[in-house]
Scaffold this motif. Structure first.
Motif, PDB file in Angstrom:
ATOM      1  N   ASP A   1       3.399  -6.484 -10.288  1.00 17.66           N
ATOM      2  CA  ASP A   1       2.635  -7.909 -10.097  1.00 17.66           C
ATOM      3  C   ASP A   1       3.670  -8.595  -8.909  1.00 17.66           C
ATOM      4  OD1 ASP A   1       3.975  -9.675 -13.046  1.00 17.66           O
ATOM      5  OD2 ASP A   1       5.013  -8.544 -11.497  1.00 17.66           O
ATOM      6  N   ARG A   2       4.732  -8.311  -8.753  1.00 19.58           N
ATOM      7  CA  ARG A   2       5.412  -8.964  -7.569  1.00 19.58           C
ATOM      8  C   ARG A   2       5.642  -8.244  -6.292  1.00 19.58           C
ATOM      9  NH1 ARG A   2      10.047 -12.559 -10.724  1.00 19.58           N
ATOM     10  NH2 ARG A   2       8.441 -13.683 -12.203  1.00 19.58           N
ATOM     11  N   GLY A   3       4.816  -6.921  -6.219  1.00 23.17           N
ATOM     12  CA  GLY A   3       5.285  -6.098  -4.916  1.00 23.17           C
ATOM     13  C   GLY A   3       4.686  -4.734  -5.068  1.00 23.17           C
ATOM     14  N   MET A   4       4.835  -4.051  -4.078  1.00 25.94           N
ATOM     15  CA  MET A   4       4.424  -2.822  -3.783  1.00 25.94           C
ATOM     16  C   MET A   4       5.335  -2.046  -2.781  1.00 25.94           C
ATOM     17  SD  MET A   4       1.068  -3.675  -1.736  1.00 25.94           S
ATOM     18  CE  MET A   4       0.775  -2.029  -1.119  1.00 25.94           C
ATOM     19  N   SER A   5       5.149  -0.524  -2.943  1.00 27.54           N
ATOM     20  CA  SER A   5       5.977   0.034  -2.211  1.00 27.54           C
ATOM     21  C   SER A   5       5.059   1.386  -1.954  1.00 27.54           C
ATOM     22  CB  SER A   5       7.395   0.416  -2.598  1.00 27.54           C
ATOM     23  OG  SER A   5       7.369   0.877  -3.577  1.00 27.54           O
ATOM     24  N   LYS A   6       5.165   1.915  -0.667  1.00 30.52           N
ATOM     25  CA  LYS A   6       4.284   3.295  -0.780  1.00 30.52           C
ATOM     26  C   LYS A   6       5.181   4.521  -1.077  1.00 30.52           C
ATOM     27  CE  LYS A   6       2.317   6.179   3.122  1.00 30.52           C
ATOM     28  NZ  LYS A   6       2.911   7.236   2.809  1.00 30.52           N
ATOM     29  N   LYS A   7       4.308   5.248  -1.866  1.00 31.96           N
ATOM     30  CA  LYS A   7       4.812   6.808  -2.238  1.00 31.96           C
ATOM     31  C   LYS A   7       4.421   7.636  -1.266  1.00 31.96           C
ATOM     32  CE  LYS A   7       4.183   7.831  -6.555  1.00 31.96           C
ATOM     33  NZ  LYS A   7       3.376   7.967  -7.975  1.00 31.96           N
ATOM     34  N   GLY A   8       5.283   8.587  -1.027  1.00 29.33           N
ATOM     35  CA  GLY A   8       5.021   9.820  -0.242  1.00 29.33           C
ATOM     36  C   GLY A   8       5.217   9.595   1.368  1.00 29.33           C
ATOM     37  N   ASN A   9       5.052  10.208   2.051  1.00 27.85           N
ATOM     38  CA  ASN A   9       5.198  10.399   3.559  1.00 27.85           C
ATOM     39  C   ASN A   9       3.806  10.425   4.286  1.00 27.85           C
ATOM     40  OD1 ASN A   9       7.988  10.371   3.228  1.00 27.85           O
ATOM     41  ND2 ASN A   9       7.958  12.570   3.122  1.00 27.85           N
ATOM     42  N   GLY A  10       3.856   9.888   5.481  1.00 28.23           N
ATOM     43  CA  GLY A  10       2.685  10.047   6.273  1.00 28.23           C
ATOM     44  C   GLY A  10       1.596   8.991   6.085  1.00 28.23           C
ATOM     45  N   TRP A  11       0.634   9.070   6.939  1.00 24.13           N
ATOM     46  CA  TRP A  11      -0.377   7.923   6.759  1.00 24.13           C
ATOM     47  C   TRP A  11      -1.687   9.002   7.137  1.00 24.13           C
ATOM     48  CZ3 TRP A  11       0.485   3.282   4.775  1.00 24.13           C
ATOM     49  CH2 TRP A  11       1.792   2.868   4.784  1.00 24.13           C
ATOM     50  N   GLY A  12      -2.827   8.518   6.610  1.00 23.42           N
ATOM     51  CA  GLY A  12      -4.147   8.906   7.047  1.00 23.42           C
ATOM     52  C   GLY A  12      -4.701   8.313   8.328  1.00 23.42           C
TER      53      GLY A  12
ATOM     54  N   GLN B   1      -4.160  13.416   0.492  1.00 24.97           N
ATOM     55  CA  GLN B   1      -4.937  12.752   1.809  1.00 24.97           C
ATOM     56  C   GLN B   1      -5.879  11.920   1.303  1.00 24.97           C
ATOM     57  OE1 GLN B   1      -6.369  16.583   3.444  1.00 24.97           O
ATOM     58  NE2 GLN B   1      -5.100  16.248   5.034  1.00 24.97           N
ATOM     59  N   PHE B   2      -5.836  10.682   2.235  1.00 20.65           N
ATOM     60  CA  PHE B   2      -6.841   9.635   1.736  1.00 20.65           C
ATOM     61  C   PHE B   2      -7.487   9.336   2.783  1.00 20.65           C
ATOM     62  CE2 PHE B   2      -4.572   7.869  -2.041  1.00 20.65           C
ATOM     63  CZ  PHE B   2      -3.411   8.310  -2.100  1.00 20.65           C
ATOM     64  N   VAL B   3      -8.802   8.802   2.569  1.00 18.21           N
ATOM     65  CA  VAL B   3      -9.815   8.702   3.503  1.00 18.21           C
ATOM     66  C   VAL B   3     -10.570   7.312   3.245  1.00 18.21           C
ATOM     67  CG1 VAL B   3     -12.258   9.327   4.306  1.00 18.21           C
ATOM     68  CG2 VAL B   3     -10.776  10.893   3.214  1.00 18.21           C
ATOM     69  N   GLU B   4     -10.133   6.509   4.458  1.00 20.81           N
ATOM     70  CA  GLU B   4     -10.400   5.114   4.594  1.00 20.81           C
ATOM     71  C   GLU B   4     -11.725   4.776   5.303  1.00 20.81           C
ATOM     72  OE1 GLU B   4      -5.769   5.606   4.799  1.00 20.81           O
ATOM     73  OE2 GLU B   4      -7.697   6.449   5.808  1.00 20.81           O
ATOM     74  N   SER B   5     -12.498   3.888   4.897  1.00 22.85           N
ATOM     75  CA  SER B   5     -13.846   3.737   5.793  1.00 22.85           C
ATOM     76  C   SER B   5     -14.081   2.192   5.332  1.00 22.85           C
ATOM     77  CB  SER B   5     -14.903   4.504   5.242  1.00 22.85           C
ATOM     78  OG  SER B   5     -15.164   4.179   3.992  1.00 22.85           O
ATOM     79  N   GLY B   6     -15.115   1.466   6.408  1.00 14.65           N
ATOM     80  CA  GLY B   6     -15.827   0.235   5.980  1.00 14.65           C
ATOM     81  C   GLY B   6     -14.965  -0.657   7.031  1.00 14.65           C
ATOM     82  N   GLY B   7     -14.284  -0.475   7.957  1.00 15.76           N
ATOM     83  CA  GLY B   7     -13.725  -1.384   9.136  1.00 15.76           C
ATOM     84  C   GLY B   7     -14.811  -1.683   9.914  1.00 15.76           C
ATOM     85  N   GLY B   8     -14.347  -2.600  11.062  1.00 10.72           N
ATOM     86  CA  GLY B   8     -15.218  -3.127  11.956  1.00 10.72           C
ATOM     87  C   GLY B   8     -14.885  -4.135  12.583  1.00 10.72           C
ATOM     88  N   LEU B   9     -15.678  -4.648  13.349  1.00  7.36           N
ATOM     89  CA  LEU B   9     -15.580  -6.071  14.095  1.00  7.36           C
ATOM     90  C   LEU B   9     -16.281  -7.336  13.434  1.00  7.36           C
ATOM     91  CD1 LEU B   9     -14.674  -7.630  16.493  1.00  7.36           C
ATOM     92  CD2 LEU B   9     -16.890  -6.861  17.734  1.00  7.36           C
ATOM     93  N   VAL B  10     -15.565  -8.247  13.155  1.00  5.80           N
ATOM     94  CA  VAL B  10     -16.174  -9.311  12.463  1.00  5.80           C
ATOM     95  C   VAL B  10     -15.688 -10.635  13.105  1.00  5.80           C
ATOM     96  CG1 VAL B  10     -14.334  -9.326  10.732  1.00  5.80           C
ATOM     97  CG2 VAL B  10     -16.560 -10.105  10.026  1.00  5.80           C
ATOM     98  N   ARG B  11     -16.445 -11.827  12.899  1.00  5.12           N
ATOM     99  CA  ARG B  11     -16.065 -13.067  13.546  1.00  5.12           C
ATOM    100  C   ARG B  11     -15.061 -13.831  12.222  1.00  5.12           C
ATOM    101  NH1 ARG B  11     -19.210 -14.765  17.650  1.00  5.12           N
ATOM    102  NH2 ARG B  11     -20.964 -13.572  18.008  1.00  5.12           N
ATOM    103  N   PRO B  12     -14.300 -14.458  12.886  1.00  4.56           N
ATOM    104  CA  PRO B  12     -13.426 -15.215  12.185  1.00  4.56           C
ATOM    105  C   PRO B  12     -13.981 -15.988  10.778  1.00  4.56           C
ATOM    106  CG  PRO B  12     -12.688 -15.671  14.125  1.00  4.56           C
ATOM    107  CD  PRO B  12     -13.991 -14.951  14.278  1.00  4.56           C
ATOM    108  N   GLY B  13     -13.766 -15.846   9.692  1.00  6.95           N
ATOM    109  CA  GLY B  13     -14.484 -16.219   8.544  1.00  6.95           C
ATOM    110  C   GLY B  13     -15.514 -15.434   7.718  1.00  6.95           C
ATOM    111  N   GLY B  14     -15.462 -14.299   8.507  1.00  9.52           N
ATOM    112  CA  GLY B  14     -16.505 -13.178   8.060  1.00  9.52           C
ATOM    113  C   GLY B  14     -15.748 -12.209   6.896  1.00  9.52           C
ATOM    114  N   SER B  15     -16.602 -11.355   6.339  1.00  9.62           N
ATOM    115  CA  SER B  15     -16.185 -10.533   5.334  1.00  9.62           C
ATOM    116  C   SER B  15     -16.422  -8.899   5.486  1.00  9.62           C
ATOM    117  CB  SER B  15     -16.790 -10.736   3.999  1.00  9.62           C
ATOM    118  OG  SER B  15     -16.632 -12.153   3.823  1.00  9.62           O
ATOM    119  N   LEU B  16     -15.552  -8.161   5.072  1.00  9.19           N
ATOM    120  CA  LEU B  16     -15.651  -6.680   5.097  1.00  9.19           C
ATOM    121  C   LEU B  16     -15.291  -6.104   3.879  1.00  9.19           C
ATOM    122  CD1 LEU B  16     -14.152  -5.764   8.621  1.00  9.19           C
ATOM    123  CD2 LEU B  16     -16.553  -5.367   8.001  1.00  9.19           C
ATOM    124  N   ARG B  17     -15.680  -4.927   3.459  1.00  7.01           N
ATOM    125  CA  ARG B  17     -15.273  -4.179   2.024  1.00  7.01           C
ATOM    126  C   ARG B  17     -14.844  -2.899   2.823  1.00  7.01           C
ATOM    127  NH1 ARG B  17     -18.336  -2.328  -3.242  1.00  7.01           N
ATOM    128  NH2 ARG B  17     -19.369  -0.863  -1.707  1.00  7.01           N
TER     129      ARG B  17
END
Length: 123
Positions: free
Chosen positions: A103-114, A3-19
């Motif tokens: 270095d040239r790609g990625m793929s998800k491991k496991g099933n489901g999303w947080g 189980q993963f926990v994501e945070s830090g999203g939000g509303l930002v204007r074009p050109g802005g930043s988020l972490r």
């Protein structure tokens, strides 16, 4: 199932930043390659960036290369996605997950999303 926990999203204007931050619930992230994925409305999940378990490899999708930076803080057991110069097309729900990462790609491991974290880029 990890189980993963994501945070830090939000509303930002074009050109802005988020972490965005990714943490694990009940396990340590440094045992896994970790990827960030996103899903825009009406679209499939898309791999955005990843960092391998050893940190020897990182990958960025063409659409974010040069604007996003992935990093690990092993002391905090957290993986970050620094997003700069955000564009409206970056609007999506962002998820982190265990991933095969090279270095040239990625793929998800496991099933489901947080739960993910919503990023909205709008003026």
């Amino acid at each position: 199932q990890l189980q993963f926990v994501e945070s830090g999203g939000g509303l930002v204007r074009p050109g802005g930043s988020l972490r965005l931050s990714c943490a694990g619930s009940g396990f340590t992230l440094d045992s896994y390659g970790i990827g960030w994925f996103r899903q825009a409305p009406g679209k499939e999940h898309e791999g955005v960036s990843c960092v391998s378990r050893s940190d020897f490899a990182t990958y960025y999708a063409k659409s974010v290369k040069g604007r996003f930076t992935i990093s690990r803080d092993n002391a905090k057991d957290t993986v970050y996605l620094q997003m700069n110069s955000l564009k409206p097309e970056d609007t999506a729900v962002y998820y982190c997950a265990a991933a095969h990462c090279w270095d040239r790609g990625m793929s998800k491991k496991g099933n489901g999303w947080g739960q993910g974290t919503q990023v909205t880029v709008s003026s």
